[in-house]
Design a protein around this motif. Structure first.
Motif, PDB file in Angstrom:
ATOM      1  N   TYR A  37     -16.282  -5.984  26.083  1.00 48.32           N
ATOM      2  CA  TYR A  37     -14.934  -6.403  26.890  1.00 48.32           C
ATOM      3  C   TYR A  37     -14.272  -5.025  27.109  1.00 48.32           C
ATOM      4  CZ  TYR A  37     -15.124 -11.329  25.379  1.00 48.32           C
ATOM      5  OH  TYR A  37     -15.439 -12.544  25.368  1.00 48.32           O
ATOM      6  N   ASP A  38     -13.413  -4.888  27.941  1.00 51.12           N
ATOM      7  CA  ASP A  38     -12.636  -3.594  28.291  1.00 51.12           C
ATOM      8  C   ASP A  38     -11.562  -3.521  27.593  1.00 51.12           C
ATOM      9  OD1 ASP A  38     -14.185  -2.843  30.712  1.00 51.12           O
ATOM     10  OD2 ASP A  38     -13.448  -4.509  31.650  1.00 51.12           O
ATOM     11  N   TYR A  39     -11.063  -4.490  26.991  1.00 50.84           N
ATOM     12  CA  TYR A  39      -9.924  -4.343  26.152  1.00 50.84           C
ATOM     13  C   TYR A  39      -9.802  -5.765  25.285  1.00 50.84           C
ATOM     14  CZ  TYR A  39      -7.410  -7.696  29.000  1.00 50.84           C
ATOM     15  OH  TYR A  39      -7.348  -8.978  29.786  1.00 50.84           O
ATOM     16  N   VAL A  40      -9.126  -5.603  24.061  1.00 47.12           N
ATOM     17  CA  VAL A  40      -8.908  -6.825  23.134  1.00 47.12           C
ATOM     18  C   VAL A  40      -7.344  -6.710  22.915  1.00 47.12           C
ATOM     19  CG1 VAL A  40      -9.253  -7.653  20.702  1.00 47.12           C
ATOM     20  CG2 VAL A  40     -11.197  -6.460  21.685  1.00 47.12           C
ATOM     21  N   ALA A  41      -6.708  -7.761  23.422  1.00 40.66           N
ATOM     22  CA  ALA A  41      -5.317  -7.876  23.202  1.00 40.66           C
ATOM     23  C   ALA A  41      -4.947  -8.470  21.881  1.00 40.66           C
ATOM     24  CB  ALA A  41      -4.623  -8.729  24.401  1.00 40.66           C
ATOM     25  N   LEU A  42      -4.196  -7.928  21.204  1.00 37.46           N
ATOM     26  CA  LEU A  42      -3.751  -8.679  19.871  1.00 37.46           C
ATOM     27  C   LEU A  42      -2.245  -9.124  20.080  1.00 37.46           C
ATOM     28  CD1 LEU A  42      -4.874  -5.721  17.690  1.00 37.46           C
ATOM     29  CD2 LEU A  42      -5.923  -8.040  18.093  1.00 37.46           C
ATOM     30  N   ASP A  43      -2.080 -10.378  19.933  1.00 36.31           N
ATOM     31  CA  ASP A  43      -0.828 -11.256  19.997  1.00 36.31           C
ATOM     32  C   ASP A  43       0.086 -11.300  18.801  1.00 36.31           C
ATOM     33  OD1 ASP A  43       1.260 -12.703  21.021  1.00 36.31           O
ATOM     34  OD2 ASP A  43       0.066 -14.264  21.784  1.00 36.31           O
ATOM     35  N   ALA A  44       1.058 -10.251  18.874  1.00 34.60           N
ATOM     36  CA  ALA A  44       2.265  -9.784  17.762  1.00 34.60           C
ATOM     37  C   ALA A  44       3.250 -10.881  18.067  1.00 34.60           C
ATOM     38  CB  ALA A  44       2.328  -8.698  17.719  1.00 34.60           C
ATOM     39  N   GLN A  45       3.298 -11.510  19.193  1.00 33.30           N
ATOM     40  CA  GLN A  45       4.383 -12.220  19.573  1.00 33.30           C
ATOM     41  C   GLN A  45       4.167 -13.773  19.139  1.00 33.30           C
ATOM     42  OE1 GLN A  45       5.135 -13.561  23.810  1.00 33.30           O
ATOM     43  NE2 GLN A  45       7.347 -13.634  23.343  1.00 33.30           N
ATOM     44  N   HIS A  46       3.087 -14.402  19.487  1.00 34.55           N
ATOM     45  CA  HIS A  46       2.997 -15.689  19.014  1.00 34.55           C
ATOM     46  C   HIS A  46       1.889 -15.918  18.196  1.00 34.55           C
ATOM     47  CE1 HIS A  46       5.887 -17.421  21.927  1.00 34.55           C
ATOM     48  NE2 HIS A  46       5.226 -16.765  23.038  1.00 34.55           N
ATOM     49  N   GLY A  47       0.816 -15.132  17.833  1.00 35.92           N
ATOM     50  CA  GLY A  47       0.045 -14.983  17.016  1.00 35.92           C
ATOM     51  C   GLY A  47       0.390 -15.084  15.550  1.00 35.92           C
TER      52      GLY A  47
END
Length: 105
Positions: A37-47
């Motif tokens: 993958y080009d990026y991994v997005a970590l969800d600190a809002q809803h995760g």
């Protein structure tokens, strides 16, 4: 991909493919970061990721063999939240609830 290469591709509106994670699992995040993958997005809002997990997951993304950069969706459009994500090592942030240029400013 380096953060600089990611930023260049993003500004050029090139297609970037990423993975969205809501789990506080640095081991899993490291494995995903090595899948191409080009990026991994970590969800600190809803995760389920708190600061300690965010720091560990961003470190996992930066390990040898990773092809991705780490992004963080912060919990709010607040300078402190954005600063914490960047201090933890995020290559970029995704800010929720930005509906206008004034919100972005």
């Amino acid at each position: 991909m380096t953060p600089a290469a990611f930023a260049t591709a993003l500004r050029a509106r090139q297609e970037l493919i990423g993975y969205w994670s809501v789990l506080d699992s640095p081991v899993s995040t490291e494995r995903v970061a090595r899948l191409g993958y080009d990026y991994v997005a970590l969800d600190a809002q809803h995760g389920l990721i708190e600061y300690r997990g965010l720091l560990a997951s961003l470190t996992a993304v930066d390990t040898k063999g990773s092809t991705a950069v780490g992004l963080v969706r912060v919990e709010a459009n607040e300078a402190a939240a954005i600063g914490h994500a960047l201090d933890a090592g995020a290559a970029g942030v995704i800010v929720p609830l930005v509906d206008s240029a004034a919100d972005a400013a």
